[in-house]
Write an enzyme that holds these catalytic residues in place. Structure first.
Site, PDB file in Angstrom:
ATOM      1  CG  ASP A  82      61.385  22.115 -59.274  1.00  0.00           C
ATOM      2  OD1 ASP A  82      61.977  22.461 -58.241  1.00  0.00           O
ATOM      3  OD2 ASP A  82      61.684  21.082 -59.925  1.00  0.00           O
ATOM      4  CG  HIS A  83      65.160  24.361 -59.899  1.00  0.00           C
ATOM      5  ND1 HIS A  83      66.253  24.741 -59.163  1.00  0.00           N
ATOM      6  CD2 HIS A  83      64.941  23.060 -59.606  1.00  0.00           C
ATOM      7  CE1 HIS A  83      66.691  23.699 -58.473  1.00  0.00           C
ATOM      8  NE2 HIS A  83      65.907  22.669 -58.709  1.00  0.00           N
ATOM      9  CG  HIS A 180      68.837  18.962 -60.388  1.00  0.00           C
ATOM     10  ND1 HIS A 180      69.349  20.219 -60.219  1.00  0.00           N
ATOM     11  CD2 HIS A 180      67.780  18.869 -59.544  1.00  0.00           C
ATOM     12  CE1 HIS A 180      68.625  20.866 -59.320  1.00  0.00           C
ATOM     13  NE2 HIS A 180      67.673  20.072 -58.888  1.00  0.00           N
ATOM     14  N   GLY A 181      69.202  14.888 -62.249  1.00  0.00           N
ATOM     15  CA  GLY A 181      69.443  13.933 -63.322  1.00  0.00           C
ATOM     16  C   GLY A 181      69.958  12.608 -62.787  1.00  0.00           C
ATOM     17  CG  HIS A 208      66.127  20.483 -55.084  1.00  0.00           C
ATOM     18  ND1 HIS A 208      65.504  21.067 -56.150  1.00  0.00           N
ATOM     19  CD2 HIS A 208      65.655  21.112 -53.980  1.00  0.00           C
ATOM     20  CE1 HIS A 208      64.702  22.030 -55.725  1.00  0.00           C
ATOM     21  NE2 HIS A 208      64.776  22.092 -54.401  1.00  0.00           N
ATOM     22  N   GLY A 209      67.043  16.441 -56.284  1.00  0.00           N
ATOM     23  CA  GLY A 209      67.819  15.397 -56.970  1.00  0.00           C
ATOM     24  C   GLY A 209      67.785  14.052 -56.273  1.00  0.00           C
ATOM     25  CB  ALA A 210      65.352  12.472 -54.014  1.00  0.00           C
ATOM     26  CB  SER A 211      65.880  10.634 -59.529  1.00  0.00           C
ATOM     27  OG  SER A 211      64.552  11.050 -59.698  1.00  0.00           O
ATOM     28  CB  VAL A 231      60.980  12.107 -57.069  1.00  0.00           C
ATOM     29  CG1 VAL A 231      61.273  10.961 -58.026  1.00  0.00           C
ATOM     30  CG2 VAL A 231      61.365  11.738 -55.645  1.00  0.00           C
TER      31      VAL A 231
HETATM   32 ZN   LIG Z   1      65.840  20.716 -58.074  1.00  0.00          ZN
END
Ligand SMILES: [Zn+2]
Length: 284
Positions: A82-83, A180-181, A208-211, A231
Site C-alpha cells: 500500500d502506498h 486518509h484518516g 482509498h480512505g473509505a473509513s 479500509v
Molecule cells: Zn490509501
C-alpha cells in the site's frame, strides 16, 4: 501459490459489480482477524500494508505469516504493498514473494508520474504482479504520508484515460473526495467525476480512505465502478479502543493471549461489516 495478484479478483468484482475490500494489517493478530473472517464469509480479500508496517513487522515475517494463513485455510489472497514509492524497495519485495503492489507517484508531475509507474509496470508484469497507481492526490494521513488539504487534487477523467493507456496499470486509485484518516465533517464524494472516469477508463477503480464514509455512499461508488475499497483507520480504532477498554476493566491484565481477544473481536465486527457493504461475501 497462495499469495496471489489482485488482478483476477478485481476483474471478477468489476464484471459482477461488487468490490474487494482491502484491509490494512499490522501484526499477527490483525492478519488472523482479516483472514479468518474473510474465509468464514467466503469473501475475496486483499491484505494491505504500508512501508511503515513492512519495516515494523519485517517483510519476511509478514509474507510468511500470510503464506501460512493462506495455506492453513486453503484460501489464496493478496498481500499488497500500500502506498509504496521507492522502486528498488518494491522490486526487493516482489522478489521476496509479493504479487500485488501500489506504486504511489501521485505527488509527481504528470509526465514523471507516468515514467515511474511505467517502469514499475514493466518490471512487475514479468512476475505477474498486479500494479495499482494513483492519479490526483488524496488528502489526509496514511503512515508517514501526510497530504495537506491544499495539496490534494481530484482525478481528471481525460488525464486518467491517457495515464492508464500509457502506463498499462491494472487498477487506478481515484481521488474523488475521500481522504486518509478521520473525516472532520461529512465526507463528500464527487460521483459525477467518478462516472466520467468510469466512462473513459475500463480497468478496476480503487477507493482509498473509505473509513468513515457512510454505507450508502460506498455502495453508490461501487455501483459507479469502484472495485476495491481500502479500509485502515476504522480497523485501528476498533482494535485500539477495545484494548484500552479491556485494560480499564482489567488493570492487572498481563497476558497478551487474553487481552488481545476483545480487540480482535471488535476489529472482526468492522471487517464483517465492510465485507457486507462491499458485497463480496460468497464471491470466492
Ligand atoms: Zn490509501
Amino acid at each position: 501459490m497462495y499469495l496471489i495478484s489482485s488482478q483476477e479478483m478485481l476483474k471478477k468484482a468489476q464484471r459482477e459489480c461488487y468490490a474487494v475490500p482491502a484491509f490494512n494489517i499490522h501484526n499477527l493478530e490483525t492478519i488472523q482477524v482479516v483472514v479468518d473472517t474473510a474465509k468464514e464469509m467466503n469473501s475475496p480479500v486483499i491484505l494491505a500494508a504500508t512501508p511503515g508496517t513492512y519495516s515494523y513487522a519485517g517483510t519476511k515475517y509478514l509474507i510468511n505469516i500470510c503464506k501460512t494463513a493462506a495455506e492453513t485455510h486453503h484460501f489464496p489472497f493478496a498481500l499488497h504493498l500500500d502506498h509504496h514509492e521507492n522502486i528498488s524497495d518494491i522490486k526487493t519485495k516482489i522478489e521476496a514473494g509479493i504479487r500485488s503492489i501500489m506504486i504511489d507517484s501521485s505527488h509527481c508531475p504528470f509526465e514523471k508520474n507516468i515514467a515511474i509507474v511505467k517502469e514499475m509496470v514493466d518490471f512487475s508484469h514479468i512476475y505477474n504482479v498486479s500494479v495499482e497507481a494513483e492519479l490526483g492526490r488524496l488528502g489526509g494521513q496514511e503512515d508517514d504520508l501526510i497530504v495537506d488539504e491544499k495539496e490534494s487534487a481530484f482525478t481528471d477523467p481525460d488525464a486518467a484515460k491517457e495515464y492508464v493507456e500509457r502506463t498499462r496499470i491494472d487498477s487506478l486509485a481515484v481521488a474523488i473526495g475521500s481522504a486518509h484518516g478521520l473525516y472532520k465533517g461529512e465526507p463528500k464524494l464527487d460521483f459525477i467525476r467518478l462516472e466520467k472516469i468510469r466512462n473513459k477508463v475500463d480497468i478496476p477503480l480503487v477507493l482509498h480512505g473509505a473509513s468513515g464514509i457512510p454505507e450508502s455512499m460506498v455502495r453508490k461508488a461501487i455501483s459507479l465502478g469502484i472495485c476495491k475499497v481500502n479500509v485502515a483507520t476504522e480497523l485501528k480504532i476498533a482494535f485500539s479502543d477495545a484494548l484500552k477498554q479491556d485494560f480499564i476493566e482489567h488493570p492487572d491484565a498481563n497476558d497478551p493471549r487474553h487481552y488481545m481477544q476483545p480487540a480482535k473481536l471488535a476489529m472482526k465486527k468492522i471487517v464483517e461489516e465492510k465485507i457486507r457493504i462491499c458485497g463480496s461475501a460468497g464471491k470466492l
